[in-house]
Design a protein around this motif. Structure first.
Motif, short mmCIF file in Angstrom:
data_model
loop_
_atom_site.label_atom_id
_atom_site.label_comp_id
_atom_site.label_asym_id
_atom_site.label_seq_id
_atom_site.Cartn_x
_atom_site.Cartn_y
_atom_site.Cartn_z
N GLY A 1 0.82 -1.21 0.00
CA GLY A 1 0.00 0.00 0.00
C GLY A 1 0.85 1.26 0.00
N MET A 2 1.92 1.25 0.80
CA MET A 2 2.83 2.40 0.81
C MET A 2 3.46 2.63 -0.56
N LEU A 3 3.93 1.56 -1.19
CA LEU A 3 4.55 1.69 -2.51
C LEU A 3 3.56 2.22 -3.53
N LEU A 4 2.36 1.66 -3.55
CA LEU A 4 1.35 2.11 -4.52
C LEU A 4 0.95 3.56 -4.26
N MET A 5 0.76 3.89 -2.99
CA MET A 5 0.34 5.26 -2.67
C MET A 5 1.41 6.26 -3.07
N THR A 6 2.66 5.96 -2.77
CA THR A 6 3.75 6.88 -3.11
C THR A 6 3.88 7.04 -4.62
N ASP A 7 3.89 5.93 -5.36
CA ASP A 7 3.99 6.01 -6.82
C ASP A 7 2.78 6.71 -7.43
N GLY A 8 1.61 6.41 -6.90
CA GLY A 8 0.39 7.04 -7.42
C GLY A 8 0.37 8.54 -7.18
N MET A 9 0.83 8.96 -6.00
CA MET A 9 0.86 10.40 -5.71
C MET A 9 1.84 11.12 -6.61
N LYS A 10 2.98 10.49 -6.88
CA LYS A 10 3.94 11.11 -7.79
C LYS A 10 3.34 11.28 -9.18
N ALA A 11 2.64 10.26 -9.65
CA ALA A 11 2.07 10.30 -11.00
C ALA A 11 0.87 11.24 -11.09
N PHE A 12 0.07 11.29 -10.03
CA PHE A 12 -1.16 12.07 -10.09
C PHE A 12 -0.95 13.55 -9.86
N ALA A 13 -0.31 13.87 -8.78
CA ALA A 13 -0.37 15.25 -8.33
C ALA A 13 0.84 16.08 -8.67
#
Length: 188
Positions: A30-42
């Motif tokens: 979850g940490m990995l997905l959240m971090t990568d997702g935040m980088k890509a999204f915001a």
């Protein structure tokens, strides 16, 4: 659970440890997905947004306390702040205010539960959120996909915490203060 043929208590303890290990795994994924997702999204937009709410130690503290009270988990608030730092969206000094005041938010959660009479089981609530996050991640758009990954990752953090807690419940009472030797330092 009785396992006389497989080594008794040791096997049962190992078997009960497996859900806790799975919870740690879900938490880390979850940490990995959240971090990568935040980088890509915001990227810069989220950095500016977080900067506004954590620009001073006081506003960071308020943000940490309110966020923890709203999501009912100081662990998730702390993990989100660490994820923001890891993704470069928040500086470490600004994240400290959020992390320190997450415990105050936990106290606020207790008061909200006492006053309103309910507490959400976020592990259950987050299951459909993982599904929505995955659907968004499969959308094809880079920004929407990043949002989906961040949402799914954030949800998996909650599910991992719940799984870890339930896995470790089996060990409650295994070692108690009565099991420790008496204090002999001052005994004469």
């Amino acid at each position: 659970m009785r396992c006389k043929n497989y080594g008794g208590k040791l096997f049962v303890m190992f078997w009960n440890l497996l859900p806790a290990l799975g919870g740690i795994g879900l938490f880390l994924v979850g940490m990995l997905l959240m971090t990568d997702g935040m980088k890509a999204f915001a990227g810069a937009r989220l950095r500016d947004f977080l900067g506004r709410f954590t620009s001073t130690p006081f506003t960071g503290a308020i943000t940490g306390a309110v966020t923890t009270a709203a999501i009912q988990s100081s662990s998730a608030t702390t993990v989100a702040a660490v994820g923001f730092v890891a993704s470069g969206l928040l500086t470490f000094p600004l994240a400290l205010g959020i992390i320190f005041e997450a415990k105050i938010g936990t106290t606020m959660t207790g008061w909200l539960v006492a006053l309103l009479g309910f507490k959400l089981d976020l592990g259950q609530v987050m299951l459909p959120v993982v599904f929505v996050g995955v659907l968004l991640a499969l959308s094809g758009s880079k920004a929407v996909s990043g949002l989906g990954l961040a949402l799914a990752g954030f949800s998996l953090i909650f599910i991992g915490i719940v799984q870890l807690k339930s896995g470790l419940d089996a060990f409650q009472g295994v070692v108690t203060p009565a099991d420790f030797p008496p204090d002999t330092l001052l005994a004469g």
